[in-house]
Design a protein around this motif. Sequence first.
Motif, short mmCIF file in Angstrom:
data_model
loop_
_atom_site.label_atom_id
_atom_site.label_comp_id
_atom_site.label_asym_id
_atom_site.label_seq_id
_atom_site.Cartn_x
_atom_site.Cartn_y
_atom_site.Cartn_z
N GLN A 27 68.92 107.68 -72.67
CA GLN A 27 68.38 109.49 -72.56
C GLN A 27 67.41 110.36 -74.01
O GLN A 27 67.57 109.15 -74.45
CB GLN A 27 69.78 109.84 -72.85
CG GLN A 27 70.22 110.84 -73.48
CD GLN A 27 71.59 111.00 -73.23
OE1 GLN A 27 72.50 112.12 -72.60
NE2 GLN A 27 72.45 111.33 -74.52
N GLN B 103 68.43 107.94 -77.23
CA GLN B 103 69.05 107.55 -77.39
C GLN B 103 69.67 106.17 -76.87
O GLN B 103 70.13 107.28 -74.49
CB GLN B 103 70.01 108.57 -77.65
CG GLN B 103 71.60 108.18 -78.20
CD GLN B 103 72.51 108.23 -78.52
OE1 GLN B 103 72.77 109.99 -78.08
NE2 GLN B 103 73.66 108.53 -79.44
N PHE C 15 71.37 120.74 -80.90
CA PHE C 15 70.53 119.38 -79.78
C PHE C 15 70.96 120.30 -78.28
O PHE C 15 72.15 120.84 -78.54
CB PHE C 15 71.32 118.02 -79.86
CG PHE C 15 71.20 116.76 -80.61
CD1 PHE C 15 71.76 117.42 -82.12
CD2 PHE C 15 70.66 115.95 -80.36
CE1 PHE C 15 71.73 116.39 -83.19
CE2 PHE C 15 70.28 115.25 -82.03
CZ PHE C 15 70.75 115.60 -83.23
N GLY C 16 70.47 119.66 -77.84
CA GLY C 16 70.25 120.48 -76.24
C GLY C 16 71.51 119.05 -75.71
O GLY C 16 71.80 118.30 -75.73
N TYR D 18 64.05 112.94 -79.22
CA TYR D 18 65.14 111.41 -79.77
C TYR D 18 65.48 110.50 -77.95
O TYR D 18 66.04 111.20 -77.53
CB TYR D 18 66.71 111.36 -80.10
CG TYR D 18 66.77 112.16 -81.48
CD1 TYR D 18 66.58 113.79 -81.89
CD2 TYR D 18 67.01 111.81 -83.13
CE1 TYR D 18 66.50 114.36 -83.53
CE2 TYR D 18 66.23 112.70 -84.26
CZ TYR D 18 66.55 113.34 -83.61
OH TYR D 18 67.03 113.89 -85.71
N LEU E 6 67.42 112.99 -76.23
CA LEU E 6 67.29 114.15 -77.19
C LEU E 6 66.65 114.84 -78.01
O LEU E 6 65.37 114.68 -77.96
CB LEU E 6 68.97 113.55 -77.99
CG LEU E 6 70.53 113.29 -76.88
CD1 LEU E 6 71.33 112.78 -77.98
CD2 LEU E 6 71.39 114.50 -76.71
#
Lengths: 112, 113
Positions: free
Chosen positions: B88, B37, B104-105, B35, B90
């Motif tokens: 960012q 973000q 999530f990491g 993802y 993810l």
Amino acid sequence: GQQVMQIPQYQHVQEGEDFTTYCNSSTTLSNIQWYKQRPGGHPVFLIQLVKSGEVKKQKRLTFQFGEAKKNSSLHITATQTTDVGTYFCAGEPNTGGFKTIFGAGTRLFVKA
Amino acid sequence: EADIYQTPRYLVIGTGKKITLECSQTMGHDKMYWYQQDPGMELHLIHYSYGVNSTEKGDLSSESTVSRIRTEHFPLTLESARPSHTSQYLCASSVSGLESEQFFGPGTRLTVL
């Protein structure tokens, strides 16, 4: 295309007030998940709802899945400053496909 | 705590550089996701994978590429970074089936100068 809409986008509350965020899907969902992301952090899974009309509680948090499995809500009773963050709903369309669709999130601000 | 790791956590690079963001999970999850973000904004799915040798583009058009040669590893590569890639990133993973919560990491914060 398939969408998951979430409202409101932002909510400012005084500590102790209640808070609700709503999630609506354009299609029927096989399940709905809720995540919380603290400022500067990553989303963390809170809960999953699967059954029509399901209600689950976690301390001050109440989660509902609508009868038609197209909407959901998260209600926080008596907010605390630790509740600050962004709450995301995420739904898996009931079309046999793979993809989970995230809502845009509701950002909660709590004033002490 | 979920066993999903991302490196680097922070990266500042110049325009035109090739970069690879690493993501690894030790949970044996079939599904993995990337993802993008921006701060305080929604999650945009840019890539996902059903399993080894399976990758798909997500909803948000991205100039990045991914590979899934091993179950536990899902790296994302930008051939030529641009300032518009500042964001960012993810990584997440999940099992197949109804119990599909995503882990999530911690994310990689990328800045392209």
